[in-house]
Design a protein around this motif. Sequence first.
Motif, PDB file in Angstrom:
ATOM      1  N   GLU A 276       5.022  -3.691  -8.176  1.00  0.00           N
ATOM      2  CA  GLU A 276       4.261  -4.459  -9.164  1.00  0.00           C
ATOM      3  C   GLU A 276       5.112  -5.567  -9.791  1.00  0.00           C
ATOM      4  O   GLU A 276       4.640  -6.695  -9.993  1.00  0.00           O
TER       5      GLU A 276
ATOM      6  N   ARG B 131      -5.048  -3.230 -13.744  1.00  0.00           N
ATOM      7  CA  ARG B 131      -4.638  -3.919 -12.526  1.00  0.00           C
ATOM      8  C   ARG B 131      -5.789  -4.019 -11.531  1.00  0.00           C
ATOM      9  O   ARG B 131      -5.978  -5.041 -10.863  1.00  0.00           O
TER      10      ARG B 131
ATOM     11  N   ARG C 178      -0.041  -7.416 -13.861  1.00  0.00           N
ATOM     12  CA  ARG C 178       0.807  -6.781 -12.862  1.00  0.00           C
ATOM     13  C   ARG C 178       2.152  -6.378 -13.475  1.00  0.00           C
ATOM     14  O   ARG C 178       2.703  -5.327 -13.138  1.00  0.00           O
TER      15      ARG C 178
END
Length: 364
Positions: free
Chosen positions: A229, A200, A210
């Motif tokens: 996320e 990420r 993500r």
Amino acid sequence: MRDNAGFDESPRGADRDTSPRGESDRDDRSRSADRSSGSNRDDRSRAADRSGGSDRDDRSRAADRSGGSDRDDRARSGDDRGERRGFADRGVRSDRDDRSRSGSASGGPARSGDYGDDRRRGGEGARTTGGRPDDRRAARPEEPDLPEDVQASDLDPAVRRDLLSLDKNNADSVARHMVMAVELLDDDPRLALAHARAARQRAGRIAVVRETAGVVAYHAEEWAEALSELRTARRMSGGAGLLAVMADCERGLGRPERAIELGRSEEAQTLTGDEAAELRMVVAGARMDLGQFDQAVVTLQASDLDPSRTGSAAARLFYAYADALVAAGRTDDGLQWFLNAAAADLDDETDAEERATELTGDAQ
């Protein structure tokens, strides 16, 4: 239900429970059905299939866009954490040789560094002019080690295509971290999360990255991080995927009312098949968290509650329904549905047979 990352979209797969639970008391849950490797949580999609957390469908169904945790401490009614089919089934190439895994855990995401006015191309790629030379080939101090035998080619080609906007060295590192996140999801979810965070940090503008971070955080029981996320991934890519996992995160945060609200959302109405069933199981669990046992029973009643069905998804649904019936005081009906769950559970993912034995008073 897998996303492009390969995670199974179901909340920790077969190990998500529908029994009541509090914000901090997760160990006191009705028996987890987690008799398989999957996820759920350590719990294991269940994961979230483009990269799926959810691997069982068998590893976390978290997926169709990301990468599903079996929760050893929850009754398996749901993905997850193995549920976790998904990311691992699809995110990592099926022809990958068995390799030994090594690497140290990282406490958090890697820092990208602050090099002034340098600009990156492709979202997270190499720097153009000015600043320090691109040293992305080397691991950053906070990143977990990448074993040399883990290759970017181990990641599913569909997922790797989403990384084409990155420069090659960075894309390879991101892919390898994603592979490790899948490989470690069941055995070491904390280290898996460190790899997902590293990916990420390097490619935070890629939706599938993500989603992967969200699913892995879910398996590691980092509910707030997982929810953040997954929300970000949905803003990037759209769609109603991973709604069940997001609702289960709300339960994990001690907010069952919000899980129920997600179940009533317009997006929820677009779900069909196993995706819809997974969300119903989460909402039923939220109802049970609130002591609304009769409503939990009603929530699970639909045409797919057919005792002639077999397979992992059917077994989890029947188990959740049996659990709700028993909680509502309908023990005889609950016993019958535990027997139905045991008959449908061809892979022995749940403890339905043991639950049935206990209810008949034959357990020693």
